[in-house]
Design a protein around this motif. Structure first.
Motif, PDB file in Angstrom:
ATOM      1  N   LEU A  48     -29.502 -85.288 -52.434  1.00  0.00           N
ATOM      2  CA  LEU A  48     -30.050 -84.088 -53.079  1.00  0.00           C
ATOM      3  C   LEU A  48     -29.774 -84.005 -54.581  1.00  0.00           C
ATOM      4  O   LEU A  48     -30.647 -83.556 -55.332  1.00  0.00           O
ATOM      5  CB  LEU A  48     -29.532 -82.830 -52.385  1.00  0.00           C
ATOM      6  N   PRO A  49     -28.594 -84.410 -55.070  1.00  0.00           N
ATOM      7  CA  PRO A  49     -28.384 -84.322 -56.526  1.00  0.00           C
ATOM      8  C   PRO A  49     -29.283 -85.241 -57.348  1.00  0.00           C
ATOM      9  O   PRO A  49     -29.310 -85.137 -58.573  1.00  0.00           O
ATOM     10  CB  PRO A  49     -26.910 -84.721 -56.700  1.00  0.00           C
ATOM     11  N   LEU A  50     -30.040 -86.114 -56.692  1.00  0.00           N
ATOM     12  CA  LEU A  50     -30.973 -86.969 -57.431  1.00  0.00           C
ATOM     13  C   LEU A  50     -32.285 -86.252 -57.762  1.00  0.00           C
ATOM     14  O   LEU A  50     -33.090 -86.768 -58.533  1.00  0.00           O
ATOM     15  CB  LEU A  50     -31.280 -88.235 -56.629  1.00  0.00           C
ATOM     16  N   LEU A  51     -32.508 -85.073 -57.194  1.00  0.00           N
ATOM     17  CA  LEU A  51     -33.751 -84.329 -57.454  1.00  0.00           C
ATOM     18  C   LEU A  51     -34.005 -84.049 -58.937  1.00  0.00           C
ATOM     19  O   LEU A  51     -35.139 -84.179 -59.398  1.00  0.00           O
ATOM     20  CB  LEU A  51     -33.755 -83.022 -56.662  1.00  0.00           C
ATOM     21  N   PRO A  52     -32.993 -83.679 -59.724  1.00  0.00           N
ATOM     22  CA  PRO A  52     -33.267 -83.400 -61.144  1.00  0.00           C
ATOM     23  C   PRO A  52     -33.586 -84.637 -61.979  1.00  0.00           C
ATOM     24  O   PRO A  52     -33.976 -84.506 -63.131  1.00  0.00           O
ATOM     25  CB  PRO A  52     -31.978 -82.748 -61.645  1.00  0.00           C
ATOM     26  N   LEU A  84     -39.562 -77.775 -71.449  1.00  0.00           N
ATOM     27  CA  LEU A  84     -39.924 -77.284 -70.122  1.00  0.00           C
ATOM     28  C   LEU A  84     -39.345 -78.180 -69.028  1.00  0.00           C
ATOM     29  O   LEU A  84     -38.776 -77.690 -68.041  1.00  0.00           O
ATOM     30  CB  LEU A  84     -41.436 -77.185 -69.982  1.00  0.00           C
ATOM     31  N   ALA A  85     -39.470 -79.487 -69.188  1.00  0.00           N
ATOM     32  CA  ALA A  85     -38.937 -80.405 -68.179  1.00  0.00           C
ATOM     33  C   ALA A  85     -37.416 -80.326 -68.098  1.00  0.00           C
ATOM     34  O   ALA A  85     -36.838 -80.394 -67.002  1.00  0.00           O
ATOM     35  CB  ALA A  85     -39.377 -81.836 -68.487  1.00  0.00           C
ATOM     36  N   THR A  86     -36.758 -80.151 -69.231  1.00  0.00           N
ATOM     37  CA  THR A  86     -35.303 -79.994 -69.223  1.00  0.00           C
ATOM     38  C   THR A  86     -34.908 -78.704 -68.515  1.00  0.00           C
ATOM     39  O   THR A  86     -33.938 -78.684 -67.739  1.00  0.00           O
ATOM     40  CB  THR A  86     -34.759 -80.011 -70.658  1.00  0.00           C
ATOM     41  N   PHE A  90     -32.551 -78.370 -65.215  1.00  0.00           N
ATOM     42  CA  PHE A  90     -31.379 -77.494 -65.110  1.00  0.00           C
ATOM     43  C   PHE A  90     -31.504 -76.553 -63.912  1.00  0.00           C
ATOM     44  O   PHE A  90     -30.523 -76.291 -63.212  1.00  0.00           O
ATOM     45  CB  PHE A  90     -31.192 -76.670 -66.385  1.00  0.00           C
ATOM     46  N   TRP A  91     -32.694 -76.026 -63.704  1.00  0.00           N
ATOM     47  CA  TRP A  91     -32.902 -75.152 -62.551  1.00  0.00           C
ATOM     48  C   TRP A  91     -32.626 -75.914 -61.253  1.00  0.00           C
ATOM     49  O   TRP A  91     -31.992 -75.392 -60.345  1.00  0.00           O
ATOM     50  CB  TRP A  91     -34.325 -74.590 -62.546  1.00  0.00           C
ATOM     51  N   LEU A  92     -33.117 -77.135 -61.161  1.00  0.00           N
ATOM     52  CA  LEU A  92     -32.871 -77.953 -59.966  1.00  0.00           C
ATOM     53  C   LEU A  92     -31.383 -78.265 -59.808  1.00  0.00           C
ATOM     54  O   LEU A  92     -30.875 -78.296 -58.676  1.00  0.00           O
ATOM     55  CB  LEU A  92     -33.667 -79.247 -60.023  1.00  0.00           C
ATOM     56  N   PHE A  95     -29.948 -75.171 -58.337  1.00  0.00           N
ATOM     57  CA  PHE A  95     -30.414 -75.007 -56.954  1.00  0.00           C
ATOM     58  C   PHE A  95     -29.670 -75.942 -56.009  1.00  0.00           C
ATOM     59  O   PHE A  95     -29.189 -75.531 -54.959  1.00  0.00           O
ATOM     60  CB  PHE A  95     -31.923 -75.279 -56.905  1.00  0.00           C
ATOM     61  N   VAL A  96     -29.528 -77.206 -56.407  1.00  0.00           N
ATOM     62  CA  VAL A  96     -28.810 -78.171 -55.577  1.00  0.00           C
ATOM     63  C   VAL A  96     -27.330 -77.806 -55.494  1.00  0.00           C
ATOM     64  O   VAL A  96     -26.714 -77.911 -54.432  1.00  0.00           O
ATOM     65  CB  VAL A  96     -29.015 -79.608 -56.114  1.00  0.00           C
ATOM     66  N   GLY A  97     -26.761 -77.353 -56.598  1.00  0.00           N
ATOM     67  CA  GLY A  97     -25.361 -76.927 -56.588  1.00  0.00           C
ATOM     68  C   GLY A  97     -25.121 -75.752 -55.661  1.00  0.00           C
ATOM     69  O   GLY A  97     -24.068 -75.660 -55.014  1.00  0.00           O
ATOM     70  N   ARG A  98     -26.089 -74.861 -55.562  1.00  0.00           N
ATOM     71  CA  ARG A  98     -25.955 -73.716 -54.669  1.00  0.00           C
ATOM     72  C   ARG A  98     -26.066 -74.159 -53.210  1.00  0.00           C
ATOM     73  O   ARG A  98     -25.391 -73.612 -52.343  1.00  0.00           O
ATOM     74  CB  ARG A  98     -27.042 -72.711 -55.008  1.00  0.00           C
TER      75      ARG A  98
END
Length: 100
Positions: A48-52, A84-86, A90-92, A95-98
């Motif tokens: 999951l941490p690879l999503l960003p 925007l991509a950055t 960061f949002w991802l 989200f993954v951290g949560r």
């Protein structure tokens, strides 16, 4: 609408004057964030941490394109895509951290 044009001109001037430093710093930060994602994958033993990585890769590509842009309009456009991509990356990360 004239105020927006002035802001865009100032933004382009800053990016043009300090372009090598701004672009290099942005690419270094994106590289560090990608390394954090890989380290989190190894630590959490989850993919999951690879999503960003996808948005950070897109931001790095847009940053590279902004550094080689020919016109002011292209510089502003590619810089907006980078920001925007950055932000999505960061949002991802959050989200993954949560989730984990």
């Amino acid at each position: 609408m004239r105020e927006f044009g002035d802001v865009a001109e100032r933004l382009v001037a800053v990016l043009r004057l300090r372009r090598p430093r701004v672009q290099r710093a942005t690419l270094i930060v994106l590289g560090v964030l990608a390394a954090v994602c890989v380290a989190a994958t190894l630590t959490r033993l989850s993919p999951l941490p690879l999503l960003p990585l996808a948005p950070f890769g897109a931001a790095a590509f847009a940053c590279w394109r902004a550094s080689s842009a020919d016109s002011d309009r292209q510089v502003v456009g590619w810089s907006a895509v980078t920001a925007l991509a950055t932000a999505v990356g960061f949002w991802l990360l959050g989200f993954v951290g949560r989730i984990l």
